[in-house]
Design an enzyme around this catalytic site. Sequence first.
Site, mmCIF file in Angstrom:
data_model
loop_
_atom_site.group_PDB
_atom_site.id
_atom_site.type_symbol
_atom_site.label_atom_id
_atom_site.label_comp_id
_atom_site.label_asym_id
_atom_site.label_seq_id
_atom_site.Cartn_x
_atom_site.Cartn_y
_atom_site.Cartn_z
ATOM 1 C CB SER A 64 8.343 30.246 11.053
ATOM 2 O OG SER A 64 8.620 30.438 9.684
ATOM 3 C CE LYS A 67 6.007 29.245 8.554
ATOM 4 N NZ LYS A 67 7.236 28.595 8.059
ATOM 5 C CE1 TYR A 191 3.990 31.576 5.784
ATOM 6 C CE2 TYR A 191 5.373 32.858 4.302
ATOM 7 C CZ TYR A 191 5.228 31.863 5.248
ATOM 8 O OH TYR A 191 6.327 31.160 5.664
ATOM 9 C CE1 TYR A 243 10.615 26.273 9.552
ATOM 10 C CE2 TYR A 243 12.550 27.167 10.622
ATOM 11 C CZ TYR A 243 11.258 27.314 10.173
ATOM 12 O OH TYR A 243 10.620 28.507 10.364
ATOM 13 C CB VAL A 261 14.209 33.157 10.042
ATOM 14 C CG1 VAL A 261 14.186 31.734 9.521
ATOM 15 C CG2 VAL A 261 13.169 34.027 9.353
#
Length: 309
Positions: A64, A67, A191, A243, A261
């Site tokens: 992530s 992103k 993605y 998060y 992660v």
Amino acid sequence: MTDLQAIVEDIHAALLPRRGEGRVADYIPQLAHVDARRFGIAVVTVDGAVHLAGDAEEPFSIQSISKVFTLTLALGKHGEALWKRVGREPSGLAFDSIVQLEREEGLPRNPFINAGAIAVTDLVLAGHTPKEAIGEIVRFVRYLADEDDIIVDQAVARSEQATGFRNFALANFMRAFGRLDHPAELVLGVYFHQCALAMSCRQLARAGLFLAANGRNPLTGHRVVSHLRARRINALMLTCGHYDGSGDFAYRVGLPAKSGVGGGILAVAPGKASIAVWSPGLNENGNSLLGSLALEMLAARTGWSVFGA
């Protein structure tokens, strides 16, 4: 004068006995094979000095953290119109939760939870085939890191494609609300590949350096984004980058940061440095356990918290 190399080595040595703590993200089968005892730290300052400790040169799946780079790309393509497709608020829920999407008619809370990142990837895909979009993302990250050997780990990408059922659910749910322009399988193909980018701590810290230098790459002089856009990306990293653990991370560390992660975290000390840490064992929020502790120690030792020393 602060001896950054000594600080980085001290932090690494202090946390070394705790290697292997936390839980590796084994729900992505390929990541289950990663050695939980890996631990690396890299600090790259805006004047180009590089400080490394541990496994800082070993590539890992950035997941992530990608992103941040796709958001930067999408903002370059679509500008402020991007915010019609994704919000800017913390979610307070797990990164792959579908609960909020149903309540808020398929509009993701922010670009760093999975649903929001899928919406951003949909915008990056505009005008491209999936293969072209993946190529654009890889080229952009190589440009930022100034290294041509950064690749997508195809085994990780295939592993995610085979097991990413929740992400398929999120994408199809958004598509049902008219929030995606492209079919879910095409968006997710891009993605999964962006999440499977493999980078070392050193490469990752180098790639994030523009966010520490007002949007400009201080080593090449190239402007990546405007000062204002860099500030806003940093703001989102601070409030949403971890998060449903973002508030606690801001409280303990006080730096804009984005976790993945795969066990990596990219952190930014505005005006000072870009920092990358990697330790695959995750805490209950899906953030690197040792990596978070290392950044907390680094912020305390350097006084780099955005809230003051």
